[in-house]
Design a protein around this motif. Sequence first.
Motif, PDB file in Angstrom:
ATOM      1  N   PRO A  27       8.075  -2.545  -9.383  1.00 30.58           N
ATOM      2  CA  PRO A  27       6.702  -2.466  -8.849  1.00 30.58           C
ATOM      3  C   PRO A  27       6.663  -2.622  -7.336  1.00 30.58           C
ATOM      4  O   PRO A  27       7.501  -3.312  -6.750  1.00 30.58           O
ATOM      5  CB  PRO A  27       5.990  -3.627  -9.551  1.00 30.58           C
ATOM      6  N   LEU A  28       5.699  -1.968  -6.738  1.00 28.00           N
ATOM      7  CA  LEU A  28       5.419  -2.180  -5.322  1.00 28.00           C
ATOM      8  C   LEU A  28       4.497  -3.388  -5.247  1.00 28.00           C
ATOM      9  O   LEU A  28       3.366  -3.344  -5.732  1.00 28.00           O
ATOM     10  CB  LEU A  28       4.739  -0.952  -4.725  1.00 28.00           C
ATOM     11  N   LYS A  29       4.972  -4.459  -4.660  1.00 28.51           N
ATOM     12  CA  LYS A  29       4.198  -5.698  -4.601  1.00 28.51           C
ATOM     13  C   LYS A  29       3.458  -5.789  -3.272  1.00 28.51           C
ATOM     14  O   LYS A  29       4.082  -5.783  -2.209  1.00 28.51           O
ATOM     15  CB  LYS A  29       5.116  -6.909  -4.780  1.00 28.51           C
ATOM     16  N   VAL A  30       2.144  -5.855  -3.353  1.00 30.57           N
ATOM     17  CA  VAL A  30       1.295  -5.907  -2.163  1.00 30.57           C
ATOM     18  C   VAL A  30       0.429  -7.156  -2.211  1.00 30.57           C
ATOM     19  O   VAL A  30      -0.221  -7.427  -3.227  1.00 30.57           O
ATOM     20  CB  VAL A  30       0.390  -4.660  -2.066  1.00 30.57           C
ATOM     21  N   CYS A  31       0.422  -7.911  -1.134  1.00 28.85           N
ATOM     22  CA  CYS A  31      -0.428  -9.098  -1.032  1.00 28.85           C
ATOM     23  C   CYS A  31      -1.766  -8.710  -0.412  1.00 28.85           C
ATOM     24  O   CYS A  31      -1.803  -8.050   0.623  1.00 28.85           O
ATOM     25  CB  CYS A  31       0.236 -10.168  -0.157  1.00 28.85           C
ATOM     26  N   LEU A  32      -2.855  -9.146  -1.057  1.00 23.74           N
ATOM     27  CA  LEU A  32      -4.197  -8.889  -0.547  1.00 23.74           C
ATOM     28  C   LEU A  32      -5.033 -10.152  -0.616  1.00 23.74           C
ATOM     29  O   LEU A  32      -4.899 -10.948  -1.566  1.00 23.74           O
ATOM     30  CB  LEU A  32      -4.892  -7.786  -1.364  1.00 23.74           C
ATOM     31  N   LEU A  55      -6.390   1.951  -1.775  1.00 25.63           N
ATOM     32  CA  LEU A  55      -5.324   2.495  -0.935  1.00 25.63           C
ATOM     33  C   LEU A  55      -3.949   2.079  -1.455  1.00 25.63           C
ATOM     34  O   LEU A  55      -3.028   2.900  -1.518  1.00 25.63           O
ATOM     35  CB  LEU A  55      -5.504   2.025   0.508  1.00 25.63           C
ATOM     36  N   ALA A  56      -3.808   0.828  -1.857  1.00 27.86           N
ATOM     37  CA  ALA A  56      -2.522   0.356  -2.378  1.00 27.86           C
ATOM     38  C   ALA A  56      -2.138   1.116  -3.644  1.00 27.86           C
ATOM     39  O   ALA A  56      -0.961   1.451  -3.850  1.00 27.86           O
ATOM     40  CB  ALA A  56      -2.587  -1.148  -2.658  1.00 27.86           C
ATOM     41  N   GLN A  57      -3.108   1.401  -4.492  1.00 27.83           N
ATOM     42  CA  GLN A  57      -2.837   2.177  -5.709  1.00 27.83           C
ATOM     43  C   GLN A  57      -2.335   3.570  -5.354  1.00 27.83           C
ATOM     44  O   GLN A  57      -1.397   4.074  -5.982  1.00 27.83           O
ATOM     45  CB  GLN A  57      -4.104   2.261  -6.563  1.00 27.83           C
ATOM     46  N   ALA A  58      -2.947   4.188  -4.350  1.00 29.52           N
ATOM     47  CA  ALA A  58      -2.539   5.529  -3.935  1.00 29.52           C
ATOM     48  C   ALA A  58      -1.152   5.513  -3.304  1.00 29.52           C
ATOM     49  O   ALA A  58      -0.346   6.427  -3.540  1.00 29.52           O
ATOM     50  CB  ALA A  58      -3.559   6.099  -2.953  1.00 29.52           C
ATOM     51  N   ILE A  59      -0.853   4.490  -2.515  1.00 25.19           N
ATOM     52  CA  ILE A  59       0.476   4.375  -1.892  1.00 25.19           C
ATOM     53  C   ILE A  59       1.544   4.230  -2.970  1.00 25.19           C
ATOM     54  O   ILE A  59       2.577   4.901  -2.937  1.00 25.19           O
ATOM     55  CB  ILE A  59       0.527   3.165  -0.932  1.00 25.19           C
ATOM     56  N   ARG A  62       2.192   7.484  -4.648  1.00 30.63           N
ATOM     57  CA  ARG A  62       2.989   8.402  -3.822  1.00 30.63           C
ATOM     58  C   ARG A  62       4.468   8.002  -3.823  1.00 30.63           C
ATOM     59  O   ARG A  62       5.350   8.862  -3.710  1.00 30.63           O
ATOM     60  CB  ARG A  62       2.468   8.413  -2.384  1.00 30.63           C
ATOM     61  N   LEU A  63       4.730   6.716  -3.938  1.00 31.49           N
ATOM     62  CA  LEU A  63       6.120   6.242  -3.950  1.00 31.49           C
ATOM     63  C   LEU A  63       6.726   6.289  -5.349  1.00 31.49           C
ATOM     64  O   LEU A  63       7.906   5.968  -5.528  1.00 31.49           O
ATOM     65  CB  LEU A  63       6.196   4.809  -3.405  1.00 31.49           C
ATOM     66  N   GLY A  64       5.910   6.655  -6.338  1.00 28.89           N
ATOM     67  CA  GLY A  64       6.407   6.736  -7.705  1.00 28.89           C
ATOM     68  C   GLY A  64       6.712   5.388  -8.320  1.00 28.89           C
ATOM     69  O   GLY A  64       7.623   5.265  -9.153  1.00 28.89           O
ATOM     70  N   ALA A 265       8.679   4.839   4.272  1.00 29.75           N
ATOM     71  CA  ALA A 265       8.098   5.513   3.106  1.00 29.75           C
ATOM     72  C   ALA A 265       6.588   5.333   3.071  1.00 29.75           C
ATOM     73  O   ALA A 265       5.839   6.273   2.756  1.00 29.75           O
ATOM     74  CB  ALA A 265       8.732   4.967   1.827  1.00 29.75           C
ATOM     75  N   VAL A 266       6.114   4.146   3.411  1.00 29.25           N
ATOM     76  CA  VAL A 266       4.676   3.876   3.441  1.00 29.25           C
ATOM     77  C   VAL A 266       4.009   4.704   4.538  1.00 29.25           C
ATOM     78  O   VAL A 266       2.923   5.261   4.334  1.00 29.25           O
ATOM     79  CB  VAL A 266       4.414   2.369   3.654  1.00 29.25           C
ATOM     80  N   ASN A 267       4.655   4.807   5.681  1.00 28.21           N
ATOM     81  CA  ASN A 267       4.100   5.614   6.774  1.00 28.21           C
ATOM     82  C   ASN A 267       3.946   7.082   6.362  1.00 28.21           C
ATOM     83  O   ASN A 267       2.952   7.738   6.696  1.00 28.21           O
ATOM     84  CB  ASN A 267       4.994   5.526   8.008  1.00 28.21           C
ATOM     85  N   THR A 268       4.939   7.596   5.649  1.00 28.71           N
ATOM     86  CA  THR A 268       4.867   8.976   5.168  1.00 28.71           C
ATOM     87  C   THR A 268       3.690   9.151   4.222  1.00 28.71           C
ATOM     88  O   THR A 268       2.908  10.113   4.332  1.00 28.71           O
ATOM     89  CB  THR A 268       6.172   9.365   4.451  1.00 28.71           C
ATOM     90  N   ALA A 269       3.533   8.208   3.293  1.00 30.25           N
ATOM     91  CA  ALA A 269       2.431   8.275   2.334  1.00 30.25           C
ATOM     92  C   ALA A 269       1.084   8.167   3.037  1.00 30.25           C
ATOM     93  O   ALA A 269       0.140   8.902   2.709  1.00 30.25           O
ATOM     94  CB  ALA A 269       2.583   7.169   1.292  1.00 30.25           C
TER      95      ALA A 269
END
Length: 309
Positions: A27-32, A55-59, A62-64, A265-269
Amino acid sequence: MRRRLAAWSVAAILAAAPTVARAAEDPLKVCLDEDRPPLSVHQKGKPDAGFDVLLAQAIAERLGRPLTIQWFESKLDEDSSPQLEANALLSDGRCALVGGYALTQDSLVKPGMKTARLPDFAGATRDDRRRRVAIGVLAPSRPYLYSPMTVVLGPKAKGRKIGDIGDLAGLRLVIESGSLGDAILMTFDKGRLIDNITHLVPGRDDLLGALQRGDHDATLIDLARFDAHRAAHPDTALTASGYYYPIGVNRGYVGLAGNPALIEAVNTALGQLAAEGKIAEFGKQAGLTYLPPREPAILGDVWMKIIQR
């Protein structure tokens, strides 16, 4: 020999395949922040909401990778700061990215201390609330949102034309002590507005409530904060002046400098989503007045800029 090499190559690819698959499944772990509407909101019994959630869901898509949000609560005290809290969360492995981060030079410098205390976060134990974490160096993503200060007018000042801070002269101003808005109003034109300013204690007094009652005529606050007020009070008598203070801050993600591949990768997305108009669309869905990032991407010494104005 060629057959052996070919066989070895196939075997190596097959052996690596599960590893690649596992990486994609991580998982992509994002703190909010759990209480920063309309950017991010986490309330028991209600779906998670906000611009940064969308936005985090979309990122992650995009990263799969699946998305995991680590919610935290930011409480400032003498031993902490948003910068140190974000660094502690990242350094402790609670997440790989912190969203909605204000991109300023001061917030991205190498920490002057080696450890920091964690903010309160979902799932924290008593020991987590006591311990300190060895912290690293932060690295920013490209910005995805511009956050300016805006003048909000009370009912008695409705319709007042505001094109500059000087147009607030003669109005009864209210501001929270120690805030960025406080510094702007107090230092404007060598203190020309000081006699008309009332200070409130942040966290104790209700700034927008006092303005709504007509006790004061105007204030200067973060635009997203006014968006949150309008969403919670659709019948509010407060109005937006349409004026944005010219010194604002971009927001983006921040991670640890030791993970440059993720930031890239985040910048690309983010670039793809911005080009497709998706980021602005997320703002509209969340009830956020979305403004695209502005130059400079990372704000310099904001206090000096304010004083110089």
